[in-house]
Structures are given as C-alpha cells and as structure tokens.
Design a protein around this motif. Structure first.
Motif, PDB file in Angstrom:
ATOM      1  N   TYR A 131     -38.551 -16.121 -28.173  1.00 14.22           N
ATOM      2  CA  TYR A 131     -39.022 -15.318 -27.194  1.00 14.22           C
ATOM      3  C   TYR A 131     -37.884 -14.289 -26.755  1.00 14.22           C
ATOM      4  O   TYR A 131     -36.668 -14.596 -27.216  1.00 14.22           O
ATOM      5  CB  TYR A 131     -39.224 -16.560 -26.072  1.00 14.22           C
ATOM      6  N   TRP A 132     -38.575 -13.336 -26.143  1.00 14.13           N
ATOM      7  CA  TRP A 132     -37.872 -12.147 -25.728  1.00 14.13           C
ATOM      8  C   TRP A 132     -36.718 -13.138 -24.705  1.00 14.13           C
ATOM      9  O   TRP A 132     -36.821 -13.709 -23.924  1.00 14.13           O
ATOM     10  CB  TRP A 132     -38.501 -11.220 -24.892  1.00 14.13           C
ATOM     11  N   LYS A 133     -35.589 -12.107 -24.460  1.00 15.17           N
ATOM     12  CA  LYS A 133     -34.812 -12.330 -23.489  1.00 15.17           C
ATOM     13  C   LYS A 133     -35.105 -11.489 -22.287  1.00 15.17           C
ATOM     14  O   LYS A 133     -35.303 -10.431 -22.333  1.00 15.17           O
ATOM     15  CB  LYS A 133     -33.077 -12.179 -23.831  1.00 15.17           C
ATOM     16  N   SER A 134     -34.994 -12.247 -21.186  1.00 14.28           N
ATOM     17  CA  SER A 134     -35.279 -11.557 -19.900  1.00 14.28           C
ATOM     18  C   SER A 134     -34.268 -10.207 -19.631  1.00 14.28           C
ATOM     19  O   SER A 134     -33.043 -10.347 -19.816  1.00 14.28           O
ATOM     20  CB  SER A 134     -34.972 -12.372 -18.733  1.00 14.28           C
ATOM     21  N   GLY A 135     -34.804  -9.239 -19.208  1.00 14.74           N
ATOM     22  CA  GLY A 135     -34.225  -7.890 -18.974  1.00 14.74           C
ATOM     23  C   GLY A 135     -34.020  -7.095 -20.101  1.00 14.74           C
ATOM     24  O   GLY A 135     -33.675  -5.852 -20.014  1.00 14.74           O
ATOM     25  N   THR A 136     -34.653  -7.421 -21.136  1.00 14.36           N
ATOM     26  CA  THR A 136     -34.863  -6.463 -22.597  1.00 14.36           C
ATOM     27  C   THR A 136     -35.470  -5.149 -22.150  1.00 14.36           C
ATOM     28  O   THR A 136     -36.831  -5.419 -21.764  1.00 14.36           O
ATOM     29  CB  THR A 136     -35.109  -7.283 -23.687  1.00 14.36           C
ATOM     30  N   ASP A 137     -35.184  -4.224 -22.708  1.00 15.65           N
ATOM     31  CA  ASP A 137     -36.116  -2.873 -22.601  1.00 15.65           C
ATOM     32  C   ASP A 137     -36.617  -2.569 -24.114  1.00 15.65           C
ATOM     33  O   ASP A 137     -35.754  -2.687 -24.987  1.00 15.65           O
ATOM     34  CB  ASP A 137     -35.157  -1.568 -22.162  1.00 15.65           C
ATOM     35  N   VAL A 138     -37.913  -2.313 -23.957  1.00 13.86           N
ATOM     36  CA  VAL A 138     -38.303  -2.265 -25.374  1.00 13.86           C
ATOM     37  C   VAL A 138     -39.173  -0.894 -25.285  1.00 13.86           C
ATOM     38  O   VAL A 138     -39.843  -0.422 -24.452  1.00 13.86           O
ATOM     39  CB  VAL A 138     -39.609  -3.398 -25.574  1.00 13.86           C
ATOM     40  N   LYS A 139     -38.907  -0.127 -26.514  1.00 13.02           N
ATOM     41  CA  LYS A 139     -39.755   0.992 -26.916  1.00 13.02           C
ATOM     42  C   LYS A 139     -40.577   0.851 -28.238  1.00 13.02           C
ATOM     43  O   LYS A 139     -39.995   0.361 -29.234  1.00 13.02           O
ATOM     44  CB  LYS A 139     -38.746   2.216 -26.995  1.00 13.02           C
ATOM     45  N   VAL A 140     -41.847   1.429 -27.911  1.00  6.59           N
ATOM     46  CA  VAL A 140     -42.570   1.305 -29.150  1.00  6.59           C
ATOM     47  C   VAL A 140     -42.958   2.708 -29.617  1.00  6.59           C
ATOM     48  O   VAL A 140     -43.473   3.428 -29.093  1.00  6.59           O
ATOM     49  CB  VAL A 140     -43.923   0.434 -29.089  1.00  6.59           C
ATOM     50  N   GLN A 141     -42.774   2.933 -30.927  1.00  2.00           N
ATOM     51  CA  GLN A 141     -43.307   4.265 -31.346  1.00  2.00           C
ATOM     52  C   GLN A 141     -44.166   4.267 -32.665  1.00  2.00           C
ATOM     53  O   GLN A 141     -43.654   3.593 -33.749  1.00  2.00           O
ATOM     54  CB  GLN A 141     -41.806   5.128 -32.047  1.00  2.00           C
ATOM     55  N   MET A 142     -45.155   4.998 -32.460  1.00  2.00           N
ATOM     56  CA  MET A 142     -46.238   4.730 -33.415  1.00  2.00           C
ATOM     57  C   MET A 142     -46.494   6.146 -33.968  1.00  2.00           C
ATOM     58  O   MET A 142     -47.253   6.826 -33.590  1.00  2.00           O
ATOM     59  CB  MET A 142     -47.835   4.237 -32.813  1.00  2.00           C
ATOM     60  N   ASN A 143     -45.590   6.622 -34.975  1.00  2.00           N
ATOM     61  CA  ASN A 143     -45.599   7.836 -35.634  1.00  2.00           C
ATOM     62  C   ASN A 143     -46.803   8.102 -36.635  1.00  2.00           C
ATOM     63  O   ASN A 143     -46.412   8.139 -37.817  1.00  2.00           O
ATOM     64  CB  ASN A 143     -44.338   8.269 -36.146  1.00  2.00           C
ATOM     65  N   LEU A 144     -47.905   8.094 -36.211  1.00  2.00           N
ATOM     66  CA  LEU A 144     -49.299   7.880 -37.285  1.00  2.00           C
ATOM     67  C   LEU A 144     -49.898   9.049 -37.337  1.00  2.00           C
ATOM     68  O   LEU A 144     -50.799   9.336 -38.404  1.00  2.00           O
ATOM     69  CB  LEU A 144     -49.919   6.727 -36.453  1.00  2.00           C
ATOM     70  N   ASN A 145     -49.620  10.210 -36.714  1.00  2.00           N
ATOM     71  CA  ASN A 145     -50.315  11.601 -36.682  1.00  2.00           C
ATOM     72  C   ASN A 145     -50.182  11.947 -38.265  1.00  2.00           C
ATOM     73  O   ASN A 145     -49.045  12.027 -38.857  1.00  2.00           O
ATOM     74  CB  ASN A 145     -49.478  12.627 -36.186  1.00  2.00           C
ATOM     75  N   GLY A 146     -51.206  12.121 -38.859  1.00  2.00           N
ATOM     76  CA  GLY A 146     -51.111  12.507 -40.324  1.00  2.00           C
ATOM     77  C   GLY A 146     -51.289  11.212 -41.329  1.00  2.00           C
ATOM     78  O   GLY A 146     -51.070  11.884 -42.629  1.00  2.00           O
ATOM     79  N   VAL A 147     -51.365  10.305 -40.798  1.00  2.00           N
ATOM     80  CA  VAL A 147     -51.188   9.215 -41.686  1.00  2.00           C
ATOM     81  C   VAL A 147     -52.729   8.724 -42.040  1.00  2.00           C
ATOM     82  O   VAL A 147     -53.318   8.492 -41.333  1.00  2.00           O
ATOM     83  CB  VAL A 147     -50.524   7.958 -41.016  1.00  2.00           C
ATOM     84  N   ASP A 174     -49.692  10.800 -32.453  1.00  2.00           N
ATOM     85  CA  ASP A 174     -48.769   9.769 -32.392  1.00  2.00           C
ATOM     86  C   ASP A 174     -48.972   8.992 -30.912  1.00  2.00           C
ATOM     87  O   ASP A 174     -49.650   9.378 -29.980  1.00  2.00           O
ATOM     88  CB  ASP A 174     -47.227  10.328 -32.413  1.00  2.00           C
ATOM     89  N   TYR A 175     -48.535   7.613 -30.910  1.00  2.00           N
ATOM     90  CA  TYR A 175     -48.750   6.743 -29.807  1.00  2.00           C
ATOM     91  C   TYR A 175     -47.286   6.273 -29.435  1.00  2.00           C
ATOM     92  O   TYR A 175     -46.543   6.141 -30.389  1.00  2.00           O
ATOM     93  CB  TYR A 175     -49.533   5.898 -30.085  1.00  2.00           C
ATOM     94  N   ASN A 176     -46.975   5.967 -28.336  1.00  2.00           N
ATOM     95  CA  ASN A 176     -45.621   5.061 -27.806  1.00  2.00           C
ATOM     96  C   ASN A 176     -46.088   4.412 -26.665  1.00  2.00           C
ATOM     97  O   ASN A 176     -46.936   4.861 -25.623  1.00  2.00           O
ATOM     98  CB  ASN A 176     -44.609   6.306 -27.665  1.00  2.00           C
ATOM     99  N   THR A 177     -45.280   3.482 -26.377  1.00  2.00           N
ATOM    100  CA  THR A 177     -45.219   2.665 -24.952  1.00  2.00           C
ATOM    101  C   THR A 177     -43.764   2.461 -24.830  1.00  2.00           C
ATOM    102  O   THR A 177     -43.042   2.209 -25.704  1.00  2.00           O
ATOM    103  CB  THR A 177     -46.283   1.730 -24.761  1.00  2.00           C
ATOM    104  N   GLU A 178     -43.321   1.895 -23.462  1.00  2.00           N
ATOM    105  CA  GLU A 178     -42.275   1.550 -23.138  1.00  2.00           C
ATOM    106  C   GLU A 178     -42.363   0.446 -22.110  1.00  2.00           C
ATOM    107  O   GLU A 178     -43.237   0.498 -21.392  1.00  2.00           O
ATOM    108  CB  GLU A 178     -41.154   2.408 -22.514  1.00  2.00           C
ATOM    109  N   PHE A 179     -41.751  -0.660 -22.210  1.00  2.00           N
ATOM    110  CA  PHE A 179     -41.918  -1.722 -21.133  1.00  2.00           C
ATOM    111  C   PHE A 179     -40.630  -2.655 -21.045  1.00  2.00           C
ATOM    112  O   PHE A 179     -39.621  -2.248 -21.873  1.00  2.00           O
ATOM    113  CB  PHE A 179     -43.171  -2.575 -21.653  1.00  2.00           C
ATOM    114  N   LYS A 180     -40.494  -3.506 -20.016  1.00  2.00           N
ATOM    115  CA  LYS A 180     -39.278  -4.395 -19.885  1.00  2.00           C
ATOM    116  C   LYS A 180     -39.746  -5.633 -19.726  1.00  2.00           C
ATOM    117  O   LYS A 180     -40.852  -6.232 -19.532  1.00  2.00           O
ATOM    118  CB  LYS A 180     -38.752  -3.918 -18.430  1.00  2.00           C
TER     119      LYS A 180
END
Length: 403
Positions: A204-220, A232-238
């Motif tokens: 399980y994640w640790k509380s307080g962790t910052d997370v960034k997701v990069q989906m570099n899909l353009n042209g794939v 491309d797509y991306n999101t960030e959450f805590k």
C-alpha cells in the motif's frame, strides 16, 4: 584576399538508397592576390557535397515510427527535427556519427522539417508530412488531476480500443513518486471487457506520497484493430490518510483503523450467504463516493427484489457491491447477514463513515458465507494477487519500477 560562400542545389548520389530523401549542399571559397613582379593564384579545394537520407519521406508518411537521419560521408554534428507547431523531436547521434534517431515517434497529421549539419559546418534541410491515422485509440484514467486518494488506489488506465502491442504502450507509461515507491504495471480485462493496465505499488502507498503519471502515447500504434494514439495524457495526485476498513462476516462487525490505530467498530449486515446475494470477499478498494443513488436489483441480475434510493453509498465493485446506509435492515445489524450483497449499517453510522472515508481506502472482507474474490477487473482486485503474480502481468516481463 576575399572569400565568397555559395550554396548549391540538391544533388543525387549513388551512396544514398533509392526512395529516401536526399539533401545536398556545397561550400566553395576562392581567393587571389598580386605580388610584386607577377601574379599568383591559390585555390581552395572544394569540399564534397553533404548528403543525408531520412527514413520517412513524402507527403503521406505513416506515423508511429522514430525518425532516422543518416549521413552519406563524414559525421553529423547536429540534427533538428521540428513540426509546424514548433514541437521538436528529441534524438541522439550514434557513436560513429553516422546516424541520428529520434527518441519518440513521428506524430500523425504533422509537417516535419529536418535540419542537419556535419562536423565541417555544412548543412542541409528537407521535409516530410505524416498522414492522419486510420483509427484513433483513446484512454480513460481513474484518478483526476489534483485528487487525494487512499493508500490502496491503483493507477488504472482503460483503452477505448484493443491494445495488441502492449509492450510498446507500456514503455510509454511512467509513474514518478516523491518517495521512490516500487510498483509494477499489469494488464487485465476491465469489467467492461476493454483492455486495461493498472500500476499497483508492491505494498500500500505511504500517506503523503505525491504521484505523477505520464502517458507519452502520442504517435504510438496500439496494434491491429486498436489504432494510434494522437495525444499524451497525464495526471497528478496525492496519497491521503492511511485509513483501512475490515469487515468480519462471522461477527457482523466492521472495524476502521487510521495509521494502524482502531477508530471504531460498527455493527453491519452483509450479503445473504449462498447464491448471488452473498458478498464478495478479499481485498477490495473503495472506488468512488457516490452518495445518494438509485439501486435497482434488476440491473445486477437479482430480479425485482428492490428498487430504492440509497444514501451514503460508496462503490466497491463494478458489479454493484457497495457499503451504504440500510435503515430498513436495522434488526439484523450485528446479528445476521441478510442483504443482497452490500454491506449496510444505520443512517447515523453510514453518515459518519461516508464523511471520513476517501476513494482508494482498502476494504477487506473475510469470513464464512461469501462468494469468493471478485474478478480483478471488477473494481480494483489486484490486491488479491501476490506481488510476484502481479509483476507477471506486466508486458515488460514484470520488471518492477521505482517511481
């Protein structure tokens, strides 16, 4: 002595394969001077034309491939590949200086200009255009940007169309965390039947962790029947508080902990043992706080057993298991499991539970009378697999990632 620099037109060379783009330029200089008693001339030898070939040529190039620039003679010093919008494809020159290859693929529906320079400061340019894709693939991601979620929430990406080349797609997905969380992608079928890839931490994640997701899909290209991604797509959450829920079907009690400490126990009534009305068991995740919703038994294959508005509802599976208020079942709280699969409690308890909960909180059910674990894609069921079992679902041979 004077010098002039003249750039000559593109000239073909037998060293370049037919069907590839050819660029040539030449640099010439001459000079002369007079000396006492006579005239002397000196000439500088003309340098050979610079010639390079590009693997993508023409006005209808299929996108989804890296751009490769190859020099016929000499060595490349710089290569720049840009589109009409100012976007640039990053790339690298090979150790021998003969080729340059882009790190990303050429994008669809783009006009590209190629500018190359060799180590003798000669330069050449050319251009090509990529065509629009025959079919476009798109994605949906479960965590909106800026969200705060519980410690069990995986990153979950669902694709509109089938993904045949899973390794190529997974290669373009990246999770970055503030504490180097170890996790892995895993491919499964979503409850909708669509292809889905989730990133689950080892634990399980640790509380307080910052997370960034990069989906570099353009042209794939996602493979036959899937189409190409055009953005491309991306999101960030805590990661929020470490809040965990356990339901004991035998005692008919639900226990909640925060940071490992118990914060309360509630009497509940879960699904009727045996048959379709039994509750799922195992490790689930609170998918979404949906509040007051209409629950119709016919939508989950239970005939016309019920059709009512239900308050303080939190979804646990796509197939319709919730934890919610169930005031009509007051007599059975803590005494008997008689619901149609959900975990119910009093209005007062449900209201407080709903307010304190967050999407992504782990929700574990154990005890007699369940109907087993839900399918992995029926909600977020990956926590019922061991870490090794989950890694094996990666298209990259289950290699763990440190975000």
């Amino acid at each position: 002595m004077s010098r002039t620099r003249r750039v000559f037109s593109v000239r073909s060379r037998t060293a370049v394969a037919a069907g590839t783009a050819l660029l040539a330029a030449s640099l010439a200089a001459c000079g002369g001077g007079a000396a006492s008693g006579g005239t002397a001339k000196s000439e500088m030898k003309q340098k050979p034309d610079m010639a390079v070939s590009v693997n993508l040529t023409g006005d209808q190039v299929k996108a989804g491939r890296p751009v490769t620039v190859t020099i016929a003679d000499g060595k490349l010093a710089t290569v720049k590949v840009t589109d009409a919008k100012g976007g640039e494809l990053a790339g690298q020159i090979s150790a021998d200086g003969k080729t340059w290859t882009s790190q990303a693929n050429a994008l669809p529906s783009a006009d590209y200009k190629v500018e190359a320079q060799n180590t003798d400061s000669q330069s050449a340019t050319t251009a090509f255009k990529t065509s629009a894709p025959d079919q476009v693939n798109k994605v949906s991601i479960n965590i909106p940007k800026g969200s705060t979620v519980g410690v069990a929430m995986p990153v979950s990406i669902v694709f509109d169309n089938p993904v045949k080349d899973k390794a190529a797609v997974e290669k373009q997905l990246k999770v970055t965390t503030s504490d180097n969380t170890v996790g892995s992608w895993g491919w499964i079928k979503d409850y909708s039947g669509k292809d889905r890839v989730d990133w689950r931490p080892k634990e399980y994640w640790k509380s307080g962790t910052d997370v960034k997701v990069q989906m570099n899909l353009n042209g794939v290209d996602s493979g036959p029947g899937g189409g190409m991604f055009v953005k491309d797509y991306n999101t960030e959450f805590k990661i929020g508080k470490d809040r965990r829920v356990k339901v004991d079907l035998d005692s008919k009690r639900m226990t909640v902990t925060e940071n490992g400490q118990s914060v309360g126990t509630t009497a509940i009534s879960a699904g009727t043992p045996g048959g379709k009305k039994a509750s799922w068991d195992g490790k689930m995740v609170m998918m979404a706080k949906e509040g007051t919703i209409r629950m119709d038994s016919q939508t989950v294959g239970l005939g016309d057993s019920y059709d009512k508005m239900v308050e303080y509802s939190i979804r646990l599976t796509w197939s319709g298991m919730y934890v919610h208020a169930a005031p009509w079942n007051t007599a059975n709280f803590g005494r008997a499991n008689t619901s149609s699969g959900c975990v119910g409690m009093s209005d007062e308890e449900a209201k407080a539970f709903f307010a304190a909960s967050q999407a992504g909180d782990p929700f574990e059910v154990a005890g007699q009378g369940s109907k087993g674990n839900p399918d992995i894609g029926n909600g977020y069921g990956e926590w019922n697999l061991t870490w090794e079992q989950w890694q094996a679902k990666s298209a990259a041979a289950g290699a763990p990632q440190t975000g």
